[in-house]
Design a protein around this motif. Structure first.
Motif, short mmCIF file in Angstrom:
data_model
loop_
_atom_site.label_atom_id
_atom_site.label_comp_id
_atom_site.label_asym_id
_atom_site.label_seq_id
_atom_site.Cartn_x
_atom_site.Cartn_y
_atom_site.Cartn_z
N THR B 79 34.56 22.34 -34.83
CA THR B 79 35.36 22.60 -36.03
C THR B 79 35.89 21.29 -36.61
O THR B 79 36.03 21.14 -37.82
CB THR B 79 36.52 23.55 -35.70
N LYS B 98 36.07 31.47 -47.05
CA LYS B 98 37.47 31.81 -46.92
C LYS B 98 37.78 32.22 -45.48
O LYS B 98 38.74 31.75 -44.87
CB LYS B 98 37.80 32.97 -47.89
N THR B 99 36.89 33.05 -44.93
CA THR B 99 37.07 33.46 -43.53
C THR B 99 37.11 32.24 -42.64
O THR B 99 37.96 32.09 -41.77
CB THR B 99 35.89 34.34 -43.08
N GLU B 102 40.32 30.11 -43.16
CA GLU B 102 41.57 30.74 -42.72
C GLU B 102 41.57 31.08 -41.24
O GLU B 102 42.56 30.87 -40.54
CB GLU B 102 41.81 32.01 -43.55
N GLU B 103 40.44 31.61 -40.76
CA GLU B 103 40.41 32.10 -39.37
C GLU B 103 40.10 31.02 -38.36
O GLU B 103 40.46 31.12 -37.20
CB GLU B 103 39.39 33.23 -39.23
N TYR B 104 39.36 30.01 -38.80
CA TYR B 104 38.90 29.04 -37.81
C TYR B 104 39.48 27.65 -38.07
O TYR B 104 40.16 27.08 -37.22
CB TYR B 104 37.37 28.98 -37.78
N LYS B 107 43.24 27.32 -37.97
CA LYS B 107 43.77 27.65 -36.65
C LYS B 107 43.20 26.74 -35.56
O LYS B 107 43.53 26.87 -34.39
CB LYS B 107 43.45 29.10 -36.30
N LYS B 109 40.31 26.86 -34.35
CA LYS B 109 39.57 27.68 -33.41
C LYS B 109 38.08 27.39 -33.53
O LYS B 109 37.56 27.29 -34.63
CB LYS B 109 39.85 29.15 -33.76
#
Lengths: 775, 204, 264
Positions: B79, B98-99, B102-104, B107, B109
């Motif tokens: 990442t 966007k996913t 925002e999600e990875y 964060k 992740k």
């Protein structure tokens, strides 16, 4: 067309042939073969970017590199500890304790992962938060302090002069207790011997520079100083198939060092000092000794103090007499002494005993005398004085200011010399005189298992109403604690290590957190500092640093920037410092008759009662000889004989040293002559001795001393001295019920009996009279 | 005529049709059923267009799938690598990005991609040897994955846990890389090019 | 016969010289090997028949009574036998599954765990007990799987494993060389045991490269190989000056003198 049996068979055969003509069968065959090769319970370690991080293993003094894999999904993990080729003394080598350090870090069943508090009703430890645990401990400490009972708090640390040791000492002194004890080591004994004879406490042996080495009873290749550094010197003596150095080993067992030595002098147990003095006598009678320093030393010739060292040697340590005492033939003594004298760079070495005991002061003084007569003091390949590292103190000195006596009696007429050790503390506390201990703080180590005569320390901890353990491991000490505070191993915490025993150059090792293997684990220093902050007042003032890292920064301010230092992980002086030792003795000369010891005895007694004082210190020799290097038969030997054998330890790098728990890998590399039948310890005996006791190979025996007993299997080893029994060290853990180390063998430290060493007063447990009977 | 003989006579060649029907039916079942039976479809965490990325970068595949200094290959980028271009707000307007952001990305992740060409633990594959030393193009084994606009459905062998790409899209196990990545394919190419084929060349 | 001519054609012949007079039997090599090669620990490791140690240190003694007793240690990795004329490595020649082969280029005997069918012919064929069978799945209990090395595949039960001369290190060294355009130098490829040995008793390198130290040391008349007369033509040389240690390296008759008996 009828749908009858025949038709069905045709259809079915067609179906079967058809199915086989499809890829189903070969594909499934292939896949099931692969399936059998990849059981999902066989781990598949994640790959990633590889990096190396330097650190120093404080347990061995080895400079190591740790491999760190940064996996994309699972993050960082340490995968391997290997040698750091750039480290000036360990140069890339490792011993099992280094190479298996990750098992101590990562084996969940060994580790304390969160603060634990003992539930009094169930007798089980329950998890607690740091806040809860620290509040409980600080509350207890404050309560005792308020009640005027601060002196009844005892602390058992590991190494006195490391950062953790200094923090603990300051904490205890400021809190108001004189009872802090540490592990004792041969460094203490060598410092005393150096102080007594040369006035220099930081002595080292220039092994790398020497090409003739006589080692007196110390396992030079199996646990002396930094084991890797010693081996590097040994390797240099045998570089590229050429022997450029000679090693002579004096000890009663055909150990690894004795076998690898060019010559083994098999002596009767405990008589190494007599051999050293015998060699001194040969040097003198052959006129091969150094006249400028040794010949001019205080107490060498007869004088106003009475008989001189020279006369003492001639009177008591002629080769014939020494041969009688030690069993080494006269001719051998003479040849070895002559070879020692002839080599320009020769050194005599003393050190820790086979069980890690600190050695006997009089033996060390005898070895120092031999070096002095050889004339190698301060010379390349000789006995050298180490220069200080330049560490800064953590603040103004803090001393205990109360008037309560110490439980271990240190500093009184009974024990004027010595160091604060766990056993003396435990004995004093168990006796309850002059007071009992209300709270014990075990910091970093495992004294209930590793201290000399561990049974006494274990009983002591059992007798204390409130025990706090700061430790990475679930061990024999922490299992007895009311509160367990988890601290990190050297791979996950800040800390330092000092020059290994006997090193010619000063060394300093730093370790820093390389990984956070467990969320709640802290550096030991941080735990002490947090406790100090909670207590406030004088304690907080004495320990003003916020974190262990900050304390370390202050301590190493003279060595450079901490971040850089920590990354490099070590400071090692480039070369030994040669030159005159300077002799900071009262006479300003080398002293065979120790004025420092003399003045101490005088101070305690007044001139008249000196003999009495020395007697109390365990010295049986009389007159000036009592303060000179001389041979005293070990107390254990007097009690041996009459069916009793002498128990001694087997030094090995396959078993752990000091407080470190044995790792699964170390257990795995133990041979059948150390551990057999899954969990039985093996002891060595000379076949003749075994025969005399009607024992045979593999017999189960009970080895009993006044300190304790253990069971073991007999292994007949011709290289074991007759009349002795040799036992491995570091086995027999019983607290953590893990699959690997739980109850594997017995604990040497629970059988070996510790006695106070004459003069030094340190506990010594190298030889123990034991009864061996069939179990 | 006995009953027996009558039965014989009545049986014509048409009877054998049943054999053929059985054969065809079941071999077809084998062909189509095997993959259905054997492979589970696993979703990728979100869609990803190699094509879009290729247009943005200057050094082709190497821009993201690079070598480390020690010669090892990074494989799927971390990442952090994505962060070199992506900021904490999406640059385009696709829901996928966007996913991701925002999600990875925000964060920190890692994305748990299903890797099409993942080889088992016993295989040592050196990208350095193939891409650098032998100068093979990525396409040789990975096909036009680098130009794809969408991620294909990832199929995982239920029995072995391998990606379907190893056995290859042909259930008969035919074809050469990039259609198939079994040991035979490696060995064939090695032999054809005079590269040594001792076991330890590719196994660990 | 000169060193290089002992072996068949092929670019390298990786091998070792182990100086027994330097080995102090500390076990550092064994533990370093285990941590490098993901060799685990069974719950009972005193059962040495089932205990897996790719690099095992054997202790021997001279059998003399006190005080003439001496001990010595033979560290024993896989000896990577070549056999006569380039084949007939004892284990390779009996493997029915081609799970082990002799690499003509490096002289390393491989062991492919996923190909092994666990018949243990090779274990019986190896004269040095260098091969080990996984009687059990290695337990990696409670966190101990975390330090596993990704460069080496962990084994499953039912297969044979052995020392590979840390072949994965050669692979990685080559990777680096591919990228930098250089060559794999002597120090780029060293086994874990060689690096770890604190007394420097092990020297590793290419026996065919006269610039490598191992090739120079192996020429010494003090060097010998274990059970040389079996004709395994292996690549691990031992060295000692002690006659009794030397005698233990082969089954000598009373009147035979080590070093004077020709190897077949």
């Amino acid at each position: 067309m009828n749908w009858d049996r025949r038709a069905f068979v045709k259809f079915a055969v067609g179906a079967v042939v058809g199915l086989h003509a499809s890829p189903l069968v070969p594909k499934l065959m292939d896949d099931s073969a692969i399936w059998t090769q990849n059981w999902n319970w066989v781990p598949n370690p994640e790959d990633g970017a590889l990096a190396f991080a330097n650190t120093v293993n404080p347990a061995t003094g080895t400079g190591v590199k740790v491999r760190v894999i940064a996996g994309r999904l699972k993050g960082e993990r340490l995968i391997r500890v290997e040698g750091n080729p750039e480290h000036p003394t360990s140069k890339g080598g490792v011993v099992p304790a280094d190479a298996s350090a990750l098992q101590n870090l990562y084996y969940d069943d060994f580790r304390v992962k969160t603060p634990l508090i003992l539930d009094q009703r169930t007798g089980m430890h329950v998890e607690a938060s740091w806040e809860q645990a620290l509040d409980l401990v600080a509350g207890k400490l404050a309560e005792l302090h308020k009640a005027g009972q601060a002196h009844t708090v005892a602390a058992l640390g590991t190494e006195a002069k490391t950062l953790d040791g200094e923090l603990l000492s300051r904490f205890m002194a400021a809190y108001g207790s004189p009872n802090t004890s540490f592990n004792v080591s041969a460094s203490d004994t060598l410092a005393m011997a150096g102080w007594a004879m040369t006035g220099e406490e930081n002595l080292g042996f220039d092994l790398l520079g020497a090409n003739y080495v006589i080692s007196f009873g110390t396992p030079l290749l199996e646990g002396f100083g930094s084991p890797v550094a010693v081996r590097k010197a040994f390797a240099a003596w045998r570089k590229d198939f050429k022997r450029t150095g000679t090693l002579v080993q004096v000890e009663p067992r055909a150990s690894v060092t004795a076998s690898q030595a060019d010559q083994w002098l098999a002596v009767k147990p405990g008589t190494e000092a007599a051999v050293a003095l015998g060699l001194c006598q040969v040097l003198i009678q052959e006129g091969l000794y150094d006249r400028s320093i040794a010949g001019a030393a205080l107490g060498f010739e007869d004088g106003d103090k009475g008989l001189g060292f020279k006369t003492l040697l001639a009177k008591n340590y002629s080769p014939g007499q020494v041969a009688q005492i030690s069993g080494v033939p006269v001719e051998t003594l003479i040849t070895v002494a002559k070879a020692f004298a002839k080599e320009p760079k020769a050194v005599a070495v003393c050190g820790p005993g086979n069980g890690g005991e600190p050695g006997r002061l009089l033996d060390f003084m005898a070895v120092l005398a031999l070096n002095a007569l050889k004339g190698n003091l301060g010379k390349p390949g000789g006995l050298v004085a180490r220069q200080p590292l330049g560490l800064k103190p953590l603040g103004e000195a803090v001393a205990y200011r109360g008037d309560k006596p110490r439980l271990d009696g240190l500093g009184t007429a009974k024990r004027p010399l010595g160091a604060a050790d766990h056993l003396s503390l435990a004995k004093g506390a168990l006796a309850g005189a002059p007071y009992k201990v209300n709270l014990a703080l075990v910091a970093g180590g495992n004294p209930a298992f590793c201290a000399p005569q561990a049974g006494v320390v274990r009983d002591f901890l059992k007798s204390v109403p409130f025990v706090v353990a700061i430790t990475p491991y679930l061990d024999e000490s922490s299992s007895q604690a009311q509160v367990v505070l988890p601290c990190g191993t050297f791979l996950e915490s800040w800390g330092d290590s000092l020059t290994p025993y006997g090193a010619a150059q000063a060394e300093y090792g730093l370790h820093r957190p390389l990984i956070k293997a467990y969320e709640k684990v802290k550096s030991q220093g941080d735990v002490i500092l947090a406790l100090a902050a909670k207590l406030g007042g004088a304690v907080a003032q004495a320990l003003p640093h916020a974190t262990a890292e900050a304390a370390l920064k202050a301590r190493t301010a003279g060595l450079g920037e901490l971040a850089k230092l920590a990354k490099k992980s070590y400071v090692v002086q480039e070369k030994p410092v040669y030159g005159n030792l300077g002799f900071k003795t009262p006479s300003g000369k080398l002293e065979f008759f120790s004025m420092n010891l003399h003045n101490l005895a005088v101070k305690l007694s007044g001139e008249g009662g000196m003999a009495k004082v020395l007697k109390a210190m365990g010295v049986s020799a009389e007159g000036p000889a009592a303060l000179m290097p001389h041979y005293e038969p070990p107390a254990a030997l007097a009690k041996a004989g009459h069916g009793r054998l002498v128990l001694a330890a087997v030094a090995s790098l396959r078993t752990p040293k000091g407080d470190q728990p044995i790792t699964p890998y170390m257990l795995k590399v133990l041979d059948g002559d150390t551990l057999a039948n899954k969990d039985q310890m093996v002891v060595e005996m000379n076949p003749q001795t075994a025969h005399d006791l009607h024992l045979y190979e593999g017999d189960l025996v009970k080895v009993t001393s006044t300190a304790g007993s253990t069971e073991a299997r007999v292994h007949m080893f011709a290289g074991a001295a007759p009349g002795m029994v040799f036992m491995p060290v570091g086995l027999g853990h019983y607290a953590s019920q893990n699959a690997y180390t739980y109850r594997r063998g017995g604990n040497y430290n629970q059988v070996a009996e510790a006695t106070a060493d004459p003069l030094s007063g340190l506990p010594t447990w190298g030889l123990t009279p034991v009864a061996v009977s069939k179990a | 005529m006995t009953t027996h003989e009558q039965g014989q006579a009545k049986r014509s060649g048409a009877d054998w049709l049943l054999f053929v029907v059985g054969f065809v039916l079941f071999s077809a079942l084998g062909f189509w059923g095997t993959p259905a039976l054997l492979y589970a479809e696993k979703p990728q965490p979100f869609q990803f267009s190699h094509k879009v990325h290729m247009e943005q970068v200057s050094e082709g595949c190497k821009s993201c799938h690079s070598f480390r200094e020690d010669g090892s290959f990074t494989g799927i980028p971390s990442t952090d690598k994505c962060k070199e271009c992506h900021s904490d707000s999406p640059q385009g307007d696709t829901p996928q990005e966007k996913t991701f952001v925002e999600e990875y990305l925000n964060k920190g992740k890692p994305v748990d991609w299903q890797v099409y060409s993942k080889q088992p633990a016993c295989v040592f594959f050196s990208h350095a040897a193939h891409a650098e030393n032998a100068g093979l193009e990525c396409k040789k084994c990975h096909g036009d994955h680098g130009d794809s606009e969408k991620l294909r459905t990832y199929q995982q062998n239920r029995l072995t846990g391998y990606s379907r790409d190893i056995w290859g899209s042909s259930i008969l196990g035919m074809g050469d890389p990039p259609k198939r990545m079994k040991m035979d394919n490696c060995a064939d190419c090695h032999r054809a090019n005079g590269v040594r084929d001792a076991c330890f060349v590719c196994h660990k | 016969m000169s060193l290089a001519n002992r072996y068949s054609a092929g670019e390298h012949r990786f091998g070792m010289v182990i100086d027994i007079d330097k080995c102090t039997g500390c076990g550092g090599c064994t533990v370093a090997c285990m941590s490098e090669n993901n060799v685990g620990v069974l719950y009972d490791e005193t059962d040495k028949i089932r205990s897996i140690t790719w690099m095992r240190v054997y202790q021997v003694d001279n059998g003399k009574p006190f005080p003439e007793t001496q001990v010595a240690f033979f560290p024993r990795p896989c000896l990577h036998c070549e056999g006569s004329h380039g084949h007939h490595t004892p284990c390779v020649s009996v493997c029915p599954a081609t799970a082990t082969d002799y690499d003509p280029q490096t002289g390393i005997v491989s062991q492919i765990i996923t190909r092994c069918i666990g018949c243990r012919y090779c274990v019986g064929a190896c004269p040095y007990h260098a091969r080990y069978f996984n009687w059990f799945d290695t337990p990696w209990p409670a966190g101990l799987e975390r330090p596993l090395n990704p460069a080496v595949a962990p084994r499953m039960r039912g297969v044979v494993e052995k020392c590979t001369f840390c072949y994965h290190r050669y692979q990685r060294a080559k990777n680096k060389a591919f990228l930098g355009g250089g060559k794999v130098e002597e120090m780029d490829y060293q086994t874990a045991c060689t690096e770890a040995c604190p007394s420097g008793a092990i020297t590793f390198g290419d026996l065919k490269n006269p610039n490598h130290k191992v090739a120079q040391l192996a020429q010494s008349p003090e060097c010998f190989r274990l059970l040389e007369r079996l004709g395994t033509n292996n690549k691990v040389y031992y060295r000692t000056t002690r006659a009794w240690v030397r005698r233990l390296a082969d089954n000598y008759l009373k009147d035979e003198k080590p070093g004077q008996v020709a190897a077949s």
